[in-house]
Write a protein that holds these residues in place. Sequence first.
Motif, short mmCIF file in Angstrom:
data_model
loop_
_atom_site.label_atom_id
_atom_site.label_comp_id
_atom_site.label_asym_id
_atom_site.label_seq_id
_atom_site.Cartn_x
_atom_site.Cartn_y
_atom_site.Cartn_z
N GLY A 1 0.79 -1.21 0.00
CA GLY A 1 0.00 0.00 0.00
C GLY A 1 0.82 1.26 0.00
N THR A 2 0.11 2.38 -0.03
CA THR A 2 0.73 3.70 -0.02
C THR A 2 -0.02 4.61 0.95
OG1 THR A 2 -0.67 4.35 -1.91
CG2 THR A 2 1.57 3.56 -2.39
N LYS B 1 -9.08 -4.74 2.36
CA LYS B 1 -8.64 -3.60 1.55
C LYS B 1 -9.25 -2.32 2.09
CE LYS B 1 -8.24 -1.97 -3.24
NZ LYS B 1 -6.80 -1.69 -3.09
N LYS C 1 -9.20 1.94 1.71
CA LYS C 1 -8.81 3.06 0.86
C LYS C 1 -9.58 4.30 1.31
CE LYS C 1 -8.19 4.37 -3.99
NZ LYS C 1 -8.35 3.93 -5.40
N GLU D 1 -9.52 8.96 1.46
CA GLU D 1 -8.95 10.26 1.11
C GLU D 1 -9.68 11.33 1.91
OE1 GLU D 1 -8.50 13.24 -2.77
OE2 GLU D 1 -9.08 11.13 -3.02
N LEU E 1 -4.05 10.68 2.15
CA LEU E 1 -4.46 9.56 1.33
C LEU E 1 -3.96 8.26 1.95
CD1 LEU E 1 -3.35 10.92 -2.18
CD2 LEU E 1 -5.63 11.10 -1.16
N GLY E 2 -4.71 7.20 1.73
CA GLY E 2 -4.28 5.89 2.19
C GLY E 2 -4.88 4.81 1.33
N ASP E 3 -4.08 3.84 0.93
CA ASP E 3 -4.54 2.72 0.12
C ASP E 3 -3.75 1.50 0.58
OD1 ASP E 3 -5.44 0.91 -1.72
OD2 ASP E 3 -5.02 2.13 -3.48
N GLY F 1 -14.14 7.07 1.12
CA GLY F 1 -13.58 5.88 1.76
C GLY F 1 -14.21 4.60 1.24
N THR F 2 -13.40 3.54 1.23
CA THR F 2 -13.87 2.22 0.81
C THR F 2 -13.24 1.17 1.71
OG1 THR F 2 -14.04 2.92 -1.50
CG2 THR F 2 -14.00 0.56 -1.08
N ARG G 1 -3.62 -2.78 1.60
CA ARG G 1 -4.19 -4.10 1.35
C ARG G 1 -3.43 -5.14 2.17
NH1 ARG G 1 -5.98 -7.11 -3.75
NH2 ARG G 1 -5.26 -9.25 -3.44
#
Length: 258
Positions: free
Chosen positions: A47-48, A233, A235, A237, A242-244, A206-207, A246
Amino acid sequence: MNHGPARALALLVLALPATVLAQEDIPPAEQYRLRIEYREYRPVLTGTVQKGSGQVAGTLLDLEDDLGILDKRTFEVHGAIQFRTGHKLRLSYTRLDYEADVPEASRSFTFGSTRFERFSNVITNVKGAFYSAEYEWDVVKGPRGFLGVLLGAKAVDMDWVIVSPPSQRETDTLRAPMPSLGAAARLYAGPLSIDGELSGLGMGAGTVIEAQTSARLHISDRLALQGGYRLIKLKGEQGLDLGDVRLSGFTFGLELSL
């Protein structure tokens, strides 16, 4: 230690009529009032993340390449109370605990209001948990298993600390609850069962998505060995943040039904 909530939960479970559960033509392993499962989770983490300050965006950082955060096994606990056949309250907890120490950063980067220089020592600590609380209604059930729908919420609670000795330090806290919808199913075949579920929701910026599948060897109607695979997962913003992230990997555990 306050034992009030635990005693109240125990009284509630004991008050549930076992005869109600036995009236339905369902597998014996599904005729429970309380179910607890402990699993070891061995996820691959990718992730990032990015954290800005004021009107200045931070650097988009790769968890492994920039911060040196590597895969680490953890554990998860799942519980369910079955009030009546096919009506369940489900709870889960997954610990998140990562540490990394990069002797020399491969590039300069900004996280929050702090700039970390190339070749500096960067130490990262991430602690928190992933939670879920869901109501399950088994719309189809019978002697071979069930198919149910899920309605509830999931939440991530994480504290970040990034340090470059002796004086640079940046912290961040993420607490993000999200509503969740999904489906779950389990199929019984003799001493074996196979189950799967998919749940989550995207809302606004968000997800959250969670998917898992398991196979179980039922030593008895009350005890089973579990092996499976789980994906989480996340994700989101918010402004310049930001965040993503897994997590995906195998699980191994023990399920107890009472």
